[in-house]
Design a protein around this motif. Structure first.
Motif, PDB file in Angstrom:
ATOM      1  N   HIS A   1      77.554  -0.836  13.473  1.00 40.41           N
ATOM      2  CA  HIS A   1      78.490  -0.561  12.385  1.00 40.41           C
ATOM      3  C   HIS A   1      78.039  -1.274  11.115  1.00 40.41           C
ATOM      4  O   HIS A   1      77.554  -2.407  11.167  1.00 40.41           O
ATOM      5  CB  HIS A   1      79.903  -1.023  12.751  1.00 40.41           C
ATOM      6  N   ASN A   2      78.224  -0.607   9.990  1.00 39.79           N
ATOM      7  CA  ASN A   2      77.923  -1.169   8.679  1.00 39.79           C
ATOM      8  C   ASN A   2      79.242  -1.276   7.922  1.00 39.79           C
ATOM      9  O   ASN A   2      79.800  -0.270   7.476  1.00 39.79           O
ATOM     10  CB  ASN A   2      76.937  -0.260   7.935  1.00 39.79           C
ATOM     11  N   VAL A   3      79.764  -2.494   7.799  1.00 36.06           N
ATOM     12  CA  VAL A   3      81.086  -2.714   7.196  1.00 36.06           C
ATOM     13  C   VAL A   3      80.926  -2.677   5.684  1.00 36.06           C
ATOM     14  O   VAL A   3      80.544  -3.665   5.055  1.00 36.06           O
ATOM     15  CB  VAL A   3      81.683  -4.054   7.661  1.00 36.06           C
ATOM     16  N   ARG A   4      81.222  -1.520   5.119  1.00 30.46           N
ATOM     17  CA  ARG A   4      80.964  -1.344   3.687  1.00 30.46           C
ATOM     18  C   ARG A   4      81.839  -0.237   3.119  1.00 30.46           C
ATOM     19  O   ARG A   4      81.800   0.897   3.589  1.00 30.46           O
ATOM     20  CB  ARG A   4      79.488  -1.011   3.453  1.00 30.46           C
ATOM     21  N   SER A   5      82.622  -0.585   2.112  1.00 32.57           N
ATOM     22  CA  SER A   5      83.435   0.400   1.402  1.00 32.57           C
ATOM     23  C   SER A   5      82.641   0.974   0.236  1.00 32.57           C
ATOM     24  O   SER A   5      81.757   0.309  -0.313  1.00 32.57           O
ATOM     25  CB  SER A   5      84.717  -0.252   0.876  1.00 32.57           C
ATOM     26  N   ARG A   6      82.976   2.197  -0.158  1.00 37.63           N
ATOM     27  CA  ARG A   6      82.337   2.810  -1.319  1.00 37.63           C
ATOM     28  C   ARG A   6      83.360   3.196  -2.384  1.00 37.63           C
ATOM     29  O   ARG A   6      83.035   3.951  -3.304  1.00 37.63           O
ATOM     30  CB  ARG A   6      81.544   4.047  -0.881  1.00 37.63           C
TER      31      ARG A   6
ATOM     32  N   THR B   1      81.319   6.325   8.961  1.00 38.98           N
ATOM     33  CA  THR B   1      82.388   7.157   9.518  1.00 38.98           C
ATOM     34  C   THR B   1      83.618   7.100   8.623  1.00 38.98           C
ATOM     35  O   THR B   1      83.845   6.104   7.934  1.00 38.98           O
ATOM     36  CB  THR B   1      82.777   6.683  10.929  1.00 38.98           C
ATOM     37  N   PRO B   2      84.437   8.153   8.630  1.00 36.24           N
ATOM     38  CA  PRO B   2      85.650   8.141   7.804  1.00 36.24           C
ATOM     39  C   PRO B   2      86.726   7.254   8.421  1.00 36.24           C
ATOM     40  O   PRO B   2      86.637   6.828   9.572  1.00 36.24           O
ATOM     41  CB  PRO B   2      86.078   9.613   7.806  1.00 36.24           C
ATOM     42  N   GLY B   3      87.756   6.986   7.629  1.00 33.34           N
ATOM     43  CA  GLY B   3      88.909   6.258   8.134  1.00 33.34           C
ATOM     44  C   GLY B   3      88.745   4.755   8.113  1.00 33.34           C
ATOM     45  O   GLY B   3      87.868   4.196   7.457  1.00 33.34           O
ATOM     46  N   ILE B   4      89.629   4.092   8.865  1.00 40.08           N
ATOM     47  CA  ILE B   4      89.658   2.635   8.965  1.00 40.08           C
ATOM     48  C   ILE B   4      89.567   2.267  10.437  1.00 40.08           C
ATOM     49  O   ILE B   4      90.339   2.769  11.260  1.00 40.08           O
ATOM     50  CB  ILE B   4      90.951   2.065   8.347  1.00 40.08           C
TER      51      ILE B   4
ATOM     52  N   TYR C   1      88.320   3.975   1.721  1.00 36.99           N
ATOM     53  CA  TYR C   1      89.373   2.960   1.705  1.00 36.99           C
ATOM     54  C   TYR C   1      88.799   1.590   1.358  1.00 36.99           C
ATOM     55  O   TYR C   1      87.626   1.296   1.612  1.00 36.99           O
ATOM     56  CB  TYR C   1      90.081   2.902   3.063  1.00 36.99           C
ATOM     57  N   ALA C   2      89.654   0.745   0.770  1.00 37.78           N
ATOM     58  CA  ALA C   2      89.275  -0.626   0.418  1.00 37.78           C
ATOM     59  C   ALA C   2      90.544  -1.458   0.263  1.00 37.78           C
ATOM     60  O   ALA C   2      91.657  -0.926   0.279  1.00 37.78           O
ATOM     61  CB  ALA C   2      88.468  -0.650  -0.881  1.00 37.78           C
ATOM     62  N   ASP C   3      90.375  -2.774   0.080  1.00 35.40           N
ATOM     63  CA  ASP C   3      91.492  -3.703  -0.143  1.00 35.40           C
ATOM     64  C   ASP C   3      92.532  -3.594   0.973  1.00 35.40           C
ATOM     65  O   ASP C   3      93.708  -3.289   0.729  1.00 35.40           O
ATOM     66  CB  ASP C   3      92.136  -3.445  -1.510  1.00 35.40           C
ATOM     67  N   LEU C   4      92.112  -3.847   2.188  1.00 33.03           N
ATOM     68  CA  LEU C   4      92.974  -3.692   3.362  1.00 33.03           C
ATOM     69  C   LEU C   4      93.851  -4.933   3.531  1.00 33.03           C
ATOM     70  O   LEU C   4      93.349  -6.045   3.701  1.00 33.03           O
ATOM     71  CB  LEU C   4      92.115  -3.489   4.611  1.00 33.03           C
TER      72      LEU C   4
ATOM     73  N   GLU D   1      93.151   3.949  -1.584  1.00 31.23           N
ATOM     74  CA  GLU D   1      92.572   5.189  -1.056  1.00 31.23           C
ATOM     75  C   GLU D   1      91.947   5.979  -2.200  1.00 31.23           C
ATOM     76  O   GLU D   1      92.532   6.094  -3.279  1.00 31.23           O
ATOM     77  CB  GLU D   1      93.667   6.017  -0.385  1.00 31.23           C
ATOM     78  N   GLU D   2      90.765   6.526  -1.945  1.00 35.41           N
ATOM     79  CA  GLU D   2      90.063   7.338  -2.943  1.00 35.41           C
ATOM     80  C   GLU D   2      89.624   8.639  -2.287  1.00 35.41           C
ATOM     81  O   GLU D   2      88.947   8.624  -1.258  1.00 35.41           O
ATOM     82  CB  GLU D   2      88.855   6.577  -3.483  1.00 35.41           C
ATOM     83  N   THR D   3      90.020   9.769  -2.882  1.00 38.66           N
ATOM     84  CA  THR D   3      89.644  11.074  -2.341  1.00 38.66           C
ATOM     85  C   THR D   3      88.933  11.890  -3.403  1.00 38.66           C
ATOM     86  O   THR D   3      89.281  11.843  -4.585  1.00 38.66           O
ATOM     87  CB  THR D   3      90.879  11.850  -1.849  1.00 38.66           C
ATOM     88  N   ALA D   4      87.928  12.634  -2.972  1.00 36.29           N
ATOM     89  CA  ALA D   4      87.163  13.470  -3.890  1.00 36.29           C
ATOM     90  C   ALA D   4      87.999  14.658  -4.338  1.00 36.29           C
ATOM     91  O   ALA D   4      88.866  15.151  -3.609  1.00 36.29           O
ATOM     92  CB  ALA D   4      85.886  13.947  -3.213  1.00 36.29           C
ATOM     93  N   SER D   5      87.719  15.123  -5.547  1.00 42.31           N
ATOM     94  CA  SER D   5      88.402  16.300  -6.070  1.00 42.31           C
ATOM     95  C   SER D   5      87.774  17.563  -5.492  1.00 42.31           C
ATOM     96  O   SER D   5      86.551  17.709  -5.467  1.00 42.31           O
ATOM     97  CB  SER D   5      88.301  16.330  -7.599  1.00 42.31           C
ATOM     98  N   LYS D   6      88.607  18.464  -5.008  1.00 36.97           N
ATOM     99  CA  LYS D   6      88.085  19.718  -4.451  1.00 36.97           C
ATOM    100  C   LYS D   6      87.519  20.622  -5.531  1.00 36.97           C
ATOM    101  O   LYS D   6      86.714  21.497  -5.263  1.00 36.97           O
ATOM    102  CB  LYS D   6      89.191  20.434  -3.672  1.00 36.97           C
ATOM    103  N   GLY D   7      87.930  20.402  -6.778  1.00 38.36           N
ATOM    104  CA  GLY D   7      87.427  21.227  -7.871  1.00 38.36           C
ATOM    105  C   GLY D   7      86.227  20.646  -8.577  1.00 38.36           C
ATOM    106  O   GLY D   7      85.790  21.175  -9.600  1.00 38.36           O
ATOM    107  N   GLY D   8      85.700  19.531  -8.068  1.00 40.62           N
ATOM    108  CA  GLY D   8      84.526  18.930  -8.679  1.00 40.62           C
ATOM    109  C   GLY D   8      84.829  17.948  -9.786  1.00 40.62           C
ATOM    110  O   GLY D   8      83.916  17.464 -10.448  1.00 40.62           O
ATOM    111  N   GLY D   9      86.103  17.634 -10.019  1.00 41.49           N
ATOM    112  CA  GLY D   9      86.456  16.664 -11.047  1.00 41.49           C
ATOM    113  C   GLY D   9      86.404  15.245 -10.519  1.00 41.49           C
ATOM    114  O   GLY D   9      85.768  14.955  -9.499  1.00 41.49           O
TER     115      GLY D   9
END
Length: 646
Positions: free
Chosen positions: A68-73, A96-99, A116-119, A132-140
């Motif tokens: 495992h590589n413990v690293r948030s992006r 891998t996704p999730g926590i 995810y970060a700042d747990l 929590e950070e999620t990508a935009s489905k429209g590319g924004g």
């Protein structure tokens, strides 16, 4: 009797491969149920990060699995990669996704496409709060929010949304409130943030988030709660990052002082203060380029320093009668430290490098000691730096020669360098280079006014200060004025390229994943820094002319000295096309240059073999430019035009 050899060519016991393997990254020290843990990144394992804990009787062991590589992006820079929920260690795994939850199934309710970060766990262990950070489905742009996971029900609940950024969640000790900071474009977290308070009950959020402090020109850092439930936080409203308490009658400064109790929030998980007792805090503050540990009396405002051997401190945490933090000094590397708050006994439980890393022959007498210097610069400004003289026991340069000088421009640019032991600097000084590490205008640690001196002036004020540092060192007789070089990474790479392009002072330079085209950066960077240049340069595209004027790529005809470019091919922050465009411009003009790329590396080099290759390539480049012999070093390829060696 000392041996004599040209500066830059001295044989050094600090080999690039040993340095690369030894440069472990220590961060995020924690105390949980009496156990000391921290995050450790190992270049020898491709930069993999894992959570480790101190063992009784000495040594340490890994807690997270070896694969495992413990690293948030989140924000790309990450941080806040692990925490605790009740008795359980929770963390983000890079692949891998999730926590993840050590020894248990992953946390239920996380989104498959989210970072995810700042747990942070609630005092009763029922909830886990995270950014929590999620990508935009429209590319924004991605969306950022604060969420809570009900660990009993496996449910996800949104706490704060509709803000561009949110960070530093913290629970009140009684579990009746939650606080965090939030901010919006075009601000960065050191420009202006808001402090939010959320009422909390046994079943979660008990009211809407409420702004209680902060604003567009007030940067709040690290909110927290006193034992009586009152909010504590760091604010720069006075012009310095100082501690305040939010009482019934409004904000109350706790210890007004021209010192910095806060840090620029480039990554999650930072901490500069912690509650020690009902009426007392343990805190870190910076003055004159050095950090200090102290106790702050909440009743009187009295600040009493606790002596330590360190000049750089970070990550303070307190549990019971113990505190943990990271400490470093000019004579010793970063260490995870445990302090007994009753006896004052200080224990170092882990180090960034040790004899077992292949650095065992490196004695304390090898290190060049930094000298803090201040010097005049443009517009009446006083700039700051740390100067390192060349130093290698048993070796000296020719009596009639001065050493070449490396001017280092740190990244950020809203950041700072320090006087703590850094092996990459000692790599140069032990070979006969002088180094001056500059805290130019815009650097942190000298108050908000100095930090804001770069507003609208990036590519000008920072360059002025680096040029002034080089001239100051040469005027003092510390360096050869004909062999001045400048080096920097990321934003420091931009300062480097500007200094080489727009000034006629340096004979060579090295750009580590640096910026050559501000317009490209403004259009093609990640969300966290998407509006950073609004403050540093001006709004884009309204100020397009200024962006072009300050972009080295558009004035490459003014660049006339050799440059080496070192670039990760997977860099999402400064994409490889920045270096490629500058290389093409130099090739077209026949200027000697080197272009060294690193597959699989992003913004900065994590793998040991790439750290080694970057150091050796830069040294080889300077040997070629300044004409000193390096017979045992593989030469870097230097070209003057496409397909033609220099």
């Amino acid at each position: 009797m000392a041996s004599t050899a040209p500066h830059g060519s001295w044989p050094s016991p600090l080999a690039a491969d040993a340095l690369a393997l030894a440069a472990r990254r220590l961060s995020q020290p924690r105390l949980h149920r009496g156990r000391v843990t921290w995050l450790e990144g190992r270049p020898g394992e491709g930069g993999r990060q894992h959570v480790r804990c101190a063992r009784g009787g000495g040594g340490s062991e890994a807690l997270t699995p070896s694969d495992h590589n413990v690293r948030s992006r989140v924000h790309e820079y990450g941080g806040g990669d692990y925490g605790y929920a009740g008795d359980d260690l929770v963390y983000v795994e890079h692949g891998t996704p999730g926590i993840r939850c050590l020894g248990h199934e992953p946390v239920r309710g996380t989104l498959a496409d989210a970072r995810y970060a700042d747990l942070v766990g609630s005092p009763d262990g029922r909830f886990l709060v995270a950014v929590e950070e999620t990508a935009s489905k429209g590319g924004g742009e991605p969306s950022n929010r604060l969420v809570a996971f009900d660990l009993r029900a496996g449910e996800r609940r949104v706490l704060v949304e509709g803000r561009d950024f949110v960070a530093q969640p913290v629970f009140a000790p009684g579990g009746d409130a939650l606080a965090c900071i939030a901010w919006d474009h075009p601000n960065m977290p050191w420009d202006g943030t808001e402090l939010l308070r959320i009422a909390w009950g046994p079943d979660g959020m008990a009211g809407d988030p409420r702004r209680v402090a902060g604003g567009p020109e007030e940067a709040i850092f690290q909110p927290g709660f006193a034992p009586d439930g009152s909010l504590l936080y760091v604010t720069d409203r006075s012009g310095w990052w100082n501690l305040e308490r939010l009482g019934p009658e409004g904000p109350q400064p706790l210890c007004p002082r021209p010192a910095e109790f806060g840090r620029p929030l480039w990554v999650f998980g930072l901490s500069s203060w912690a509650v020690e007792a009902a009426d007392r805090l343990l805190c870190i503050f910076g003055e004159g380029g050095e950090d200090h540990l102290a106790r702050l009396d909440l009743r009187t405002g009295s600040l009493v320093e606790i002596p330590t051997p360190f000049t750089e401190l970070e990550g303070i945490r307190v549990e019971g009668r113990s505190a943990v933090f990271l400490g470093a000094s000019p004579r010793q590397p970063t260490a995870v430290c445990r302090l007994d708050l009753e006896t004052g006994e200080l224990e170092e439980v882990a180090w960034a490098f040790a004899a077992s890393d292949g650095t065992g022959e490196l004695g304390d007498d090898l290190w060049s000691r930094p000298s803090a210097v201040s010097f005049p610069s443009a517009e009446g400004r006083t700039a700051h730096a740390f100067f390192y003289a060349p130093h290698r026991p048993g070796w000296q340069g020719p009596a009639d020669a001065r050493p070449p000088l490396l001017v280092k421009s740190h990244g950020g640019p809203t950041a700072a360098t320090s006087s703590s032991l850094r092996l990459p600097i000692q790599y140069w000084t032990s070979r006969g280079f002088a180094v001056i590490d500059v805290n130019y205008a815009g650097s942190t640690g000298y108050g908000r006014s100095y930090r804001n001196a770069l507003r609208g002036a990036w590519g000008v004020a920072d360059v002025d200060d680096c040029v002034a540092a080089a001239r100051f060192a040469a005027d003092q007789g510390w360096a050869d004025p004909r062999r001045l070089a400048i080096t920097g990474g990321s934003a420091g790479g931009y300062t480097t390229l500007c200094a080489l392009t727009f000034r006629d002072v340096f004979a060579a330079g090295a750009s580590h994943y640096g910026i050559g085209d501000l317009e490209t950066l403004a259009r093609d960077t990640h969300k966290f820094e998407a509006r950073y240049l609004d403050r540093l340069v001006g709004p884009y595209p309204q100020e397009q002319a200024r962006y072009r004027e300050r972009s080295p790529i558009h004035s490459a005809d003014r660049l006339s000295c050799p440059v080496i470019f070192l670039q990760g091919l997977d860099d999402p922050i400064v994409p490889p096309n920045q270096a490629e465009a500058m290389v093409a411009a130099l090739e077209a003009r026949g200027i000697p240059h080197a272009h060294v790329t690193f597959a699989g590396e992003g913004h900065g080099f994590r793998a040991a073999e790439n750290i080694r290759r970057a150091l050796e390539s830069e040294l080889s480049f300077y040997g070629h430019v300044f004409g000193f012999p390096l017979p045992d070093l593989p030469p870097v390829e230097i070209r003057s035009a496409a397909g033609r060696p220099a």
